[in-house]
Design an enzyme around this catalytic site. Structure first.
Site, PDB file in Angstrom:
ATOM      1  N   LYS A 265       0.844  -1.199   0.000  1.00 19.52           N
ATOM      2  CA  LYS A 265       0.000   0.000   0.000  1.00 19.52           C
ATOM      3  C   LYS A 265       0.876   1.244   0.000  1.00 19.52           C
ATOM      4  O   LYS A 265       2.007   1.206   0.501  1.00 19.52           O
ATOM      5  CB  LYS A 265      -0.855   0.020   1.280  1.00 19.52           C
ATOM      6  CG  LYS A 265      -1.946  -1.032   1.342  1.00 19.52           C
ATOM      7  CD  LYS A 265      -2.736  -0.908   2.631  1.00 19.52           C
ATOM      8  CE  LYS A 265      -3.819  -1.963   2.721  1.00 19.52           C
ATOM      9  NZ  LYS A 265      -4.855  -1.841   1.686  1.00 19.52           N
ATOM     10  N   ARG A 339      -9.826 -11.953   2.216  1.00 22.10           N
ATOM     11  CA  ARG A 339     -10.652 -13.019   1.656  1.00 22.10           C
ATOM     12  C   ARG A 339      -9.915 -14.364   1.715  1.00 22.10           C
ATOM     13  O   ARG A 339     -10.545 -15.417   1.823  1.00 22.10           O
ATOM     14  CB  ARG A 339     -11.069 -12.654   0.223  1.00 22.10           C
ATOM     15  CG  ARG A 339      -9.930 -12.438  -0.722  1.00 22.10           C
ATOM     16  CD  ARG A 339     -10.335 -11.682  -1.989  1.00 22.10           C
ATOM     17  NE  ARG A 339     -10.509 -10.248  -1.759  1.00 22.10           N
ATOM     18  CZ  ARG A 339     -10.855  -9.370  -2.700  1.00 22.10           C
ATOM     19  NH1 ARG A 339     -11.094  -9.776  -3.942  1.00 22.10           N
ATOM     20  NH2 ARG A 339     -10.981  -8.083  -2.412  1.00 22.10           N
TER      21      ARG A 339
HETATM   22  N1  BES Z   1      -7.851  -4.058   4.533  1.00 29.44           N
HETATM   23  C1  BES Z   1      -8.069  -3.664   3.195  1.00 29.44           C
HETATM   24  C2  BES Z   1      -9.409  -2.972   2.972  1.00 29.44           C
HETATM   25  C3  BES Z   1      -9.639  -1.662   3.687  1.00 29.44           C
HETATM   26  C4  BES Z   1      -9.510  -0.478   2.998  1.00 29.44           C
HETATM   27  C5  BES Z   1     -10.045  -1.623   4.999  1.00 29.44           C
HETATM   28  C6  BES Z   1      -9.772   0.728   3.629  1.00 29.44           C
HETATM   29  C7  BES Z   1     -10.291  -0.428   5.638  1.00 29.44           C
HETATM   30  C8  BES Z   1     -10.174   0.746   4.953  1.00 29.44           C
HETATM   31  C9  BES Z   1      -8.029  -4.889   2.290  1.00 29.44           C
HETATM   32  O1  BES Z   1      -7.200  -5.913   2.705  1.00 29.44           O
HETATM   33  C10 BES Z   1      -7.518  -4.437   0.965  1.00 29.44           C
HETATM   34  O2  BES Z   1      -6.398  -4.028   0.896  1.00 29.44           O
HETATM   35  N2  BES Z   1      -8.357  -4.524  -0.065  1.00 29.44           N
HETATM   36  C11 BES Z   1      -7.994  -4.111  -1.367  1.00 29.44           C
HETATM   37  C12 BES Z   1      -8.508  -5.121  -2.341  1.00 29.44           C
HETATM   38  C13 BES Z   1      -8.011  -4.919  -3.735  1.00 29.44           C
HETATM   39  C14 BES Z   1      -6.533  -5.242  -3.817  1.00 29.44           C
HETATM   40  C15 BES Z   1      -8.805  -5.801  -4.660  1.00 29.44           C
HETATM   41  C16 BES Z   1      -8.601  -2.740  -1.619  1.00 29.44           C
HETATM   42  O3  BES Z   1      -9.727  -2.499  -1.163  1.00 29.44           O
HETATM   43  O4  BES Z   1      -7.940  -1.909  -2.218  1.00 29.44           O
HETATM   44 MN    MN Z   2      -5.195  -5.672   2.049  1.00 32.65          MN
END
Ligand code: BES
Ligand code: MN
Ligand code: ZN
Length: 489
Positions: A265, A339
């Protein structure tokens, strides 16, 4: 654990008002009618309450809102708080009124003159929930809240009504503490130890270690954990308050920190990913509440605890892992890790417990925040009766929840060239739904199931009615109500 403020219920004693040292709180109805305590306060302050009742400021207050009169003549109290509340006002208004007190509570505590309040127990609940502050990581903690005395009609009956609500407040505080805690403190090991400590409350707590999970074939969950120094754990909490019927299952995503892994990230805002265990935190808070109020139901709570870190041993984009179900998964993006964790924990929950139903909670996607903002959790379900019962419970508790669609048409983007399925779609479209479709693959047809995407609701950037800025504890109230209304006799 942060303990809720102590609240005592006593019979109304008008002789105690004049000399009370902390804040004094009174209630006024829109019709200007006053209870005995308010009349006494009005007399002591030489008509200050009547002036409030006749003012435009008071007329503009919503039910449960209040105003402060500083250093009122005739009272020892530094502040007289006047709250607008009618006898006919509902539970939400009573909780809001309590929150109005809790928000302003200081070291001296408060004397609450609730002799004319019908929903006094609900008022005390709102007060307790709002008077939360997370101070465990301050070297010089701000002062703690003074105690609250509530003068009510029939204190024993009110105290009896307030007892299960106090259990609920403790559950919410447990969730909030876990979510607010930074990831260097709340490692998977620390998290598991806090859950194991709940055995004192009568919960059975089992911890599956990495070797146990490897033996069960949980390659999806274990893959996420490869880059981390803190070991993966699967914690199973049993509350057996019902008969010998099969349990209801609650499953939580417990990513104690989500860097994204090798698909890392960006730096901005990454610190918020300490809350990526919010699903597990909510499951833990519900289990604590059920134990504290000795719920007459069988519920099993399962949380998958991992940390998603980049490292020489971390899983790579393109890796293929095998889930406990047997399906192989191509990990296109290591940041879609929640997931992967849930796939194995949900399969294990159904395989071992044959639950009557299953609800999973997860801070799963940024896409649900785009869709619903911070006001509503995304609700996905394969079972209308269970889903409607949940939505009704959430509404009754004032926790925002909005049903989202599922559908096979979304599955196309999850097709993998090399494995059975990939862990992300091909674009960002409908990202929260695609994630739900991924999870659905790990739900047996006969299991009534709800997936709650709480990415937007677990943490709040500002204060809410019942919580300060930070962890909200969203879902503990609704799930506790669902269990009470659906499973308890
Ligand atoms: N933990 C994150 C999702 C999240 C985002 C939680 C903002 C709380 C606030 C999750 O693991 C994630 O990174 N999801 C990705 C999925 C994508 C790579 C398909 C996302 O939402 O960007
Ligand atoms: Mn994630
Ligand atoms: Zn995550």
């Amino acid at each position: 654990m942060t303990a809720p403020v102590t609240i005592q219920f006593v019979e109304t004693d008008l002789d105690r008002l004049e000399g009370a040292a902390g804040r004094v709180v009174v209630f006024l109805g829109t019709d200007g009618k006053m209870g005995a305590a308010a009349r006494k306060v009005d007399r002591l302050t030489r008509g200050a309450l009547k002036r409030v009742a006749a003012s435009d400021t008071f007329a503009r207050l919503k039910a449960g809102e209040g105003l402060d009169l500083a250093f009122p003549a005739g009272l020892a109290a530094p502040v007289l708080q006047v709250i607008r509340l009618d006898r006919k006002d509902d539970v939400a208004a009573a909780r809001r009124a309590g929150a109005t007190i809790g928000r302003m509570l200081g070291t001296d505590g408060a004397l609450v003159l609730a002799d004319a309040v019908t929903l006094a127990a609900e008022l005390s609940f709102g007060l307790a929930l709002r008077a939360y502050q997370f101070t465990d990581r301050k070297s010089r903690p701000p002062e703690t809240f003074g105690g609250v005395t509530m003068m009510v009609n029939g204190p024993e009956a009110v105290a009896a009504e307030a007892a299960p609500l106090a259990a609920l407040a403790e559950g919410v505080f447990f969730t909030r503490d876990l979510v607010n805690e930074p990831a260097n403190i709340l490692t998977t090991e620390d998290f598991a130890a806090r859950l194991a400590a709940m055995q004192e409350l009568g919960l059975d707590v089992e911890i599956l270690e990495e070797a146990d999970m490897a033996a069960l074939g949980m390659g999806a969950l274990l893959g996420v954990s490869l880059g981390s120094e803190t070991p993966a754990k699967l914690v199973v909490m049993h509350w057996n308050g019902g008969g010998d019927e099969a349990p209801f299952a609650l499953v939580g995503k417990g990513v104690v920190f989500d860097t994204g892994g090798i698909s890392m990230k960006p730096a901005g805002g990454m610190e918020d990913m300490t809350m990526d265990m919010g699903g597990a935190g909510t499951v833990a808070g519900v289990m604590r509440t059920l134990a504290l109020r000795k719920a007459k139901a069988n519920v099993v709570g399962l949380v998958g605890l991992v940390e998603n870190m980049p490292d020489g041993r971390a899983q790579r984009p393109g890796d293929v892992v095998t889930s406990m179900k047997g399906d192989t998964i191509e990990v296109i993006n290591t940041d879609a890790e929640g997931r992967l964790v849930l796939a194995d924990v949900m399969w294990y929950a159904q395989d071992r417990f044959k639950p009557t139903g299953m609800i999973n909670l997860a801070t799963l996607t940024g896409a649900i925040v785009v869709a619903l903002g911070n006001e509503n959790t995304g609700v996905f379900s394969n079972d209308d009766p269970l889903c409607n019962a949940f939505l009704t419970a959430a509404k009754a508790e004032g926790e925002g929840a909005w049903r989202m669609p599922l559908g096979e048409a979304y599955d196309g983007v999850l097709k993998s060239r090399v494995a059975d399925i990939r862990n992300v779609g091909t674009g960002r479209e409908g990202g929260a739904i695609v994630a739900a479709q991924f999870l659905k693959r790990f739900v047996r047809d006969e299991t009534p199931w709800i997936h709650l995407d709480i990415a937007g609701t677990a943490l709040s950037k500002g204060e809410t009615v019942l919580a300060p800025k930070g962890a909200t504890g969203w879902g503990v109230l609704a799930l506790n109500r669902l269990i009470r209304e659906r499973f308890e006799r």
